[in-house]
Design an enzyme around this catalytic site. Structure first.
Site, PDB file in Angstrom:
ATOM      1  N   LYS A   1      38.038  34.927  36.878  1.00  0.00           N
ATOM      2  CA  LYS A   1      36.870  34.733  37.754  1.00  0.00           C
ATOM      3  C   LYS A   1      35.744  35.666  37.283  1.00  0.00           C
ATOM      4  CE  LYS A   1      40.019  33.115  41.245  1.00  0.00           C
ATOM      5  NZ  LYS A   1      40.352  32.940  42.651  1.00  0.00           N
TER       6      LYS A   1
ATOM      7  N   GLU B   1      36.539  27.293  44.419  1.00  0.00           N
ATOM      8  CA  GLU B   1      35.373  28.169  44.589  1.00  0.00           C
ATOM      9  C   GLU B   1      34.102  27.460  44.118  1.00  0.00           C
ATOM     10  OE1 GLU B   1      37.004  31.614  42.615  1.00  0.00           O
ATOM     11  OE2 GLU B   1      38.394  31.842  44.291  1.00  0.00           O
TER      12      GLU B   1
ATOM     13  N   GLU C   1      46.130  23.882  43.849  1.00  0.00           N
ATOM     14  CA  GLU C   1      45.758  25.167  44.432  1.00  0.00           C
ATOM     15  C   GLU C   1      45.374  24.989  45.899  1.00  0.00           C
ATOM     16  OE1 GLU C   1      44.568  28.095  41.109  1.00  0.00           O
ATOM     17  OE2 GLU C   1      42.770  27.117  41.822  1.00  0.00           O
TER      18      GLU C   1
ATOM     19  N   GLY D   1      43.734  33.810  46.792  1.00  0.00           N
ATOM     20  CA  GLY D   1      43.185  35.133  47.073  1.00  0.00           C
ATOM     21  C   GLY D   1      43.562  35.671  48.441  1.00  0.00           C
TER      22      GLY D   1
ATOM     23  N   SER E   1      47.721  32.913  44.896  1.00  0.00           N
ATOM     24  CA  SER E   1      48.495  34.141  45.093  1.00  0.00           C
ATOM     25  C   SER E   1      49.807  34.189  44.306  1.00  0.00           C
ATOM     26  CB  SER E   1      48.740  34.391  46.583  1.00  0.00           C
ATOM     27  OG  SER E   1      47.499  34.510  47.257  1.00  0.00           O
TER      28      SER E   1
HETATM   29  P1  PGA Z   1      44.614  33.892  43.192  1.00  0.00           P
HETATM   30  O1  PGA Z   1      43.601  32.806  42.575  1.00  0.00           O
HETATM   31  O2  PGA Z   1      45.771  33.986  42.228  1.00  0.00           O
HETATM   32  O3  PGA Z   1      43.814  35.153  43.255  1.00  0.00           O
HETATM   33  O4  PGA Z   1      45.040  33.388  44.523  1.00  0.00           O
HETATM   34  C1  PGA Z   1      44.071  31.625  41.988  1.00  0.00           C
HETATM   35  C2  PGA Z   1      42.909  30.789  41.558  1.00  0.00           C
HETATM   36  O5  PGA Z   1      41.907  30.729  42.272  1.00  0.00           O
HETATM   37  O6  PGA Z   1      42.957  30.148  40.480  1.00  0.00           O
END
Ligand code: PGA
Length: 258
Positions: free
Chosen positions: A13, A100, A170, A176, A216
């Site tokens: 990210k 996102e 996802e 997150g 996560s």
């Molecule tokens: P995360 O993000 O592992 O921090 O939950 C995964 C992603 O958004 O690809």
């Protein structure tokens, strides 16, 4: 059944400078050691892509990825990056339709579809993200949402191009948040996604397409998730920022194969 090579990706990210990327890669390969059987994708911000190119070249299992791209080849699109520019840096794949991007930057299924089409014709492999919100799950709309995102996002993709795609399931409530989908819960969604892929392509294509889980994923839960029949890899955000943690996740994928 077709053997699907596990694909473990680090989505940084908006984190890490190009300098940090270099030391990350050195530490990562030291921690990982010898690894052959899987595919590892490093997906840094655009600015760190050149810094990682050399690190990726050293490891035959490693690939470079990008977090986004524009669908046009070039032109007056201030602030955007094209597939051609990414290919010129030896980028192999691109994350498209990340929640996102959908949520914070207004990307619709139609935009995601344009990007997927452009990536495929430029020779970039899209990692297409799909997933439901918590409210949609509570309303028992998971299948409806996944079906819509796949149908709309992959519109016009031909059967040969399906082989270049990776799907990432996802669930938004797991991204997150520290809250991971239970392995059986994730497996159920993955099996459903595979059935939708079969309906828009064919059974052999659906059997070979790789579906990553994201949300996560951490060293502590990776192995159990990766042991599920239809989970072919992980798209890791937060836990991939630390090279040692990401190395542990890569080793979990290798352990599953043992
Ligand atoms: P995360 O993000 O592992 O921090 O939950 C995964 C992603 O958004 O690809």
């Amino acid at each position: 059944m077709t053997a699907r090579k596990k694909i473990i990706a680090a989505n940084w990210k908006m984190n890490h400078t190009h300098r940090e990327a270099k030391s990350y890669a050195d530490l990562l390969w030291t921690e990982v050691g010898v690894v052959n059987e899987i595919e590892v994708v490093l997906i840094p911000p655009f600015t760190a892509i050149p810094a990682l190119a050399e690190a990726v070249e050293k490891k035959p299992v490693a690939r470079l990825g990008a977090q986004n791209m524009h669908w046009e080849k070039s032109g007056a699109f201030t602030g955007e990056i094209s597939a051609t520019m990414l290919r010129a840096l030896d980028v192999n794949c691109v994350v498209l339709g990340h929640s996102e991007r959908r949520r914070l930057f207004g990307e619709t299924d139609e935009i995601v579809n344009r990007k997927i089409t452009a990536a495929l014709s430029a020779g970039l492999r899209p990692i297409v993200c799909v997933g439901e919100t918590l409210a949609e799950r509570d309303d028992k709309r998971v299948e409806e949402i996944l079906k819509r995102q796949i149908h709309e996002g992959l519109k016009g993709v031909n059967s040969k191009q399906f082989h270049d795609l990776v799907i990432a399931y996802e669930p938004l409530w797991a991204i997150g948040t520290g809250r991971t989908a239970a392995p059986e819960q994730a497996e159920q969604a993955h099996a459903f996604i595979r059935s939708v892929i079969a309906s828009v392509s064919d059974d052999p294509t659906a059997a070979q397409i790789r579906i990553q889980y994201g949300g996560s994923v951490k060293p502590e839960n990776a192995e159990e998730l990766l042991r599920q029949q239809d989970i072919d890899g992980a798209l890791v955000g937060g836990a991939s920022l630390d090279a040692r943690n990401f190395a542990r996740i890569i080793r979990s994928a290798v352990a599953v194969l043992a």
